[in-house]
Scaffold this motif. Structure first.
Motif, PDB file in Angstrom:
ATOM      1  N   THR A 225      26.747   2.167  38.370  1.00 53.00           N
ATOM      2  CA  THR A 225      25.929   1.515  39.386  1.00 53.00           C
ATOM      3  C   THR A 225      25.764   2.419  40.596  1.00 53.00           C
ATOM      4  O   THR A 225      26.709   3.069  41.036  1.00 53.00           O
ATOM      5  N   GLY A 226      24.554   2.463  41.095  1.00 51.25           N
ATOM      6  CA  GLY A 226      24.255   3.202  42.318  1.00 51.25           C
ATOM      7  C   GLY A 226      23.869   2.218  43.402  1.00 51.25           C
ATOM      8  O   GLY A 226      22.951   1.405  43.222  1.00 51.25           O
ATOM      9  N   ASN A 242      21.295   0.507  37.829  1.00 54.52           N
ATOM     10  CA  ASN A 242      22.130  -0.229  36.879  1.00 54.52           C
ATOM     11  C   ASN A 242      21.957   0.393  35.502  1.00 54.52           C
ATOM     12  O   ASN A 242      20.928   0.204  34.845  1.00 54.52           O
ATOM     13  N   ILE A 243      22.952   1.156  35.081  1.00 54.77           N
ATOM     14  CA  ILE A 243      22.900   1.858  33.804  1.00 54.77           C
ATOM     15  C   ILE A 243      24.118   1.469  32.975  1.00 54.77           C
ATOM     16  O   ILE A 243      25.245   1.504  33.469  1.00 54.77           O
ATOM     17  N   ILE A 244      23.878   1.104  31.733  1.00 54.69           N
ATOM     18  CA  ILE A 244      24.955   0.801  30.802  1.00 54.69           C
ATOM     19  C   ILE A 244      25.090   1.983  29.841  1.00 54.69           C
ATOM     20  O   ILE A 244      24.148   2.307  29.111  1.00 54.69           O
ATOM     21  N   ARG A 305      30.990   3.767  40.186  1.00 49.63           N
ATOM     22  CA  ARG A 305      30.149   3.366  41.313  1.00 49.63           C
ATOM     23  C   ARG A 305      29.875   4.590  42.198  1.00 49.63           C
ATOM     24  O   ARG A 305      30.771   5.340  42.533  1.00 49.63           O
ATOM     25  N   LEU A 306      28.609   4.782  42.538  1.00 49.19           N
ATOM     26  CA  LEU A 306      28.240   5.896  43.406  1.00 49.19           C
ATOM     27  C   LEU A 306      27.157   5.431  44.369  1.00 49.19           C
ATOM     28  O   LEU A 306      26.603   4.347  44.219  1.00 49.19           O
ATOM     29  N   ASN A 307      26.858   6.274  45.377  1.00 46.71           N
ATOM     30  CA  ASN A 307      25.847   5.891  46.363  1.00 46.71           C
ATOM     31  C   ASN A 307      24.922   7.056  46.670  1.00 46.71           C
ATOM     32  O   ASN A 307      24.941   8.083  45.994  1.00 46.71           O
ATOM     33  N   PHE A 308      24.085   6.901  47.700  1.00 47.13           N
ATOM     34  CA  PHE A 308      23.123   7.942  48.044  1.00 47.13           C
ATOM     35  C   PHE A 308      23.811   9.270  48.327  1.00 47.13           C
ATOM     36  O   PHE A 308      23.348  10.329  47.915  1.00 47.13           O
ATOM     37  N   GLN A 369      15.312   8.294  37.369  1.00 46.60           N
ATOM     38  CA  GLN A 369      16.755   8.402  37.607  1.00 46.60           C
ATOM     39  C   GLN A 369      17.444   9.069  36.425  1.00 46.60           C
ATOM     40  O   GLN A 369      18.352   9.891  36.602  1.00 46.60           O
ATOM     41  N   MET A 370      17.003   8.730  35.215  1.00 47.71           N
ATOM     42  CA  MET A 370      17.575   9.362  34.039  1.00 47.71           C
ATOM     43  C   MET A 370      17.245  10.848  33.998  1.00 47.71           C
ATOM     44  O   MET A 370      18.055  11.677  33.577  1.00 47.71           O
TER      45      MET A 370
END
Length: 472
Positions: A225-226, A242-244, A305-308, A369-370
């Motif tokens: 999750t970003g 949101n990537i699984i 979990r990551l962010n900008f 994003q991918m």
């Protein structure tokens, strides 16, 4: 005298060699990060060097041989020092990934034209509340109760609370930073001007227990999750990415499934209106995980979990990336052209966030994003980049990830990859949907843009996940 000094120096250098060897061997055995064949090679090489040193001290009296032994000891001691620095940085980085705290900031707000100037003016007044995390709210409440006594009026959604502030039924409202951002971003829907007279931040424990397994022998699922925030990774925020990731270590297959941020889903254990998936992140990462598990009928083993800031740092520290764009567009002040674009961290972030520029909106954003992830992997796969930037990469990314994957499991994966050096087959798939508007759990009777799920793509995703999990 010279001979005595020579003997003392020889003993010191050889002692340093043995000491550095023992320290590194202890760390390697403790972490079990190095495959056995490499560990055996390391032990054999240094054992032979140490034996040679002992023989030169006991049996060889010629200075040239003893000088050669000292030089060898110095060279391999230096190698051990650099090895230890790399190993220490690596283990510290991995051990620091498993953060178990989340950070929340709450604000007390009044109408912009209110006469209330600070929190003391709200003694014995009515304060409206709408909180996402009960645990963190209780911590905030203790702090505020130590300052003033007030009457709490709790609401089920932001819209009702804001309307009652406008109507004068409450004197102020207590909201999280994320709800503050939502109100400010929806001024055309919530006609309210707020002034913030007090804020407080608290850290609470994350209670997500990993569904742990042997990651080397069994397939597992990771939620990536970003969040739409900079800085502190533990900040509670909306989940924009949101990537699984379904990973099969036996077949070396990875299935990446992207879920649009505005997917209209039932938040776990809620009744009434559904909500945007991105809003699940406001209630904590455990809500996002449980909601996606309900959507796809899966058990998520771990999360990352990551962010900008994570993305900006990752791209900049490897010297930028070349990312492919299907379209020419301008977003956040950055220009992109059809084809490959050489971008730095901020450019890459802008590319990853853009959605209003495209006909397919969030679906195209998920694909972009991918592409960014793929470009980062391709750049970091270069041995030159890793060798030249390894320590900088670790320093830059330290503290920008949050996960519940145990450090020992990460060591297991690193060890497995070092042992086999296998290439992984990566498949990408995106859930689809239809543009719509509807009422949401978080905002109440306010029509917001949502994406109604295409259940054909959901069912296809379930089959793909099942296939990866069951292949041997």
């Amino acid at each position: 005298m010279k001979k005595k000094i020579f003997n003392i120096l020889s003993l010191i250098f050889k002692t340093f060699l043995v000491f550095s060897f023992c320290i590194i061997l202890f760390v390697l055995l403790k972490t079990d990060i190095l495959p056995f064949k490499y560990l055996l090679i390391y032990i054999l090489i240094f054992s032979l060097i140490i034996i040679f040193d002992i023989l030169t001290e006991c049996f060889f009296k010629k200075n040239i041989i003893r000088i050669m032994a000292i030089i060898i000891s110095i060279i391999f001691t230096i190698i051990n020092i650099f090895f230890f620095i790399y190993l220490d940085k690596t283990t510290n980085f991995i051990n620091n990934l498993a953060s178990k705290e989340q950070l929340e900031t709450y604000y007390i707000a009044v109408l912009n034209d209110s006469s209330y100037q600070d929190i003391d003016n709200l003694k014995e007044k009515k304060i409206g509340t709408f909180y996402n995390s009960f645990e963190s709210y209780q911590e905030i409440l203790k702090i505020i109760n130590n300052l003033i006594r007030f009457e709490e009026i709790n609401y089920n959604n932001l819209l009702d609370m804001c309307n009652n502030l406008i109507n004068g039924e409450v004197d102020a409202i207590l909201i999280s930073e994320e709800n503050k951002n939502i109100i400010e971003e929806n001024n055309e829907l919530i006609d309210i001007q707020l002034r913030y007279i007090y804020n407080v931040t608290t850290k609470t424990k994350i209670s997500i227990v990993a569904k742990d397994l042997n990651v080397v022998d069994e397939p597992f699922i990771v939620y990536i999750t970003g969040i739409d925030a900079y800085g502190e990774i533990s900040t509670v925020a909306r989940s924009d990415v949101n990537i699984i990731a379904t990973i099969n270590p036996k077949t070396k297959q990875i299935l990446l499934i992207t879920i649009p941020r505005d997917y209209y889903v039932q938040l776990h254990d809620t009744v009434g209106n559904k909500d945007k998936l991105t809003h699940a992140g406001m209630y904590g990462i455990d809500m996002s995980i449980a909601t996606i598990e309900d959507l796809l009928d899966i058990d998520i083993n771990y999360y990352i979990r990551l962010n900008f800031s994570t993305l900006i740092n990752a791209v900049d520290v490897i010297g930028g990336i070349d990312v492919y764009s299907e379209y020419e567009f301008n977003t956040y002040g950055y220009q992109f052209y059809q084809g490959y674009n050489s971008v730095n961290g901020k450019y890459a972030l802008a590319f990853s966030r853009a959605r209003y520029n495209f006909l397919n909106g969030d679906r195209t954003r998920g694909e972009n994003q991918m592409r960014v992830i793929e470009a980062i992997i391709n750049k970091m796969s270069s041995s030159r980049v890793l060798i030249n930037n390894y320590l900088d990469i670790l320093n830059s990314l330290n503290g920008t990830f949050q996960t519940n994957i145990d450090a020992n499991r990460i060591y297991d994966l690193v060890k497995m990859q070092l042992s086999t050096m296998s290439k992984w087959e990566v498949e990408k798939f995106s859930l689809n949907g239809y543009d719509s508007s509807n009422y949401t759990y978080s905002m109440g009777d306010m029509l917001l843009y949502v994406m109604e799920p295409d259940y054909n793509t959901i069912n296809e995703a379930k089959e793909k996940i099942k296939k990866i999990l069951e292949e041997n």
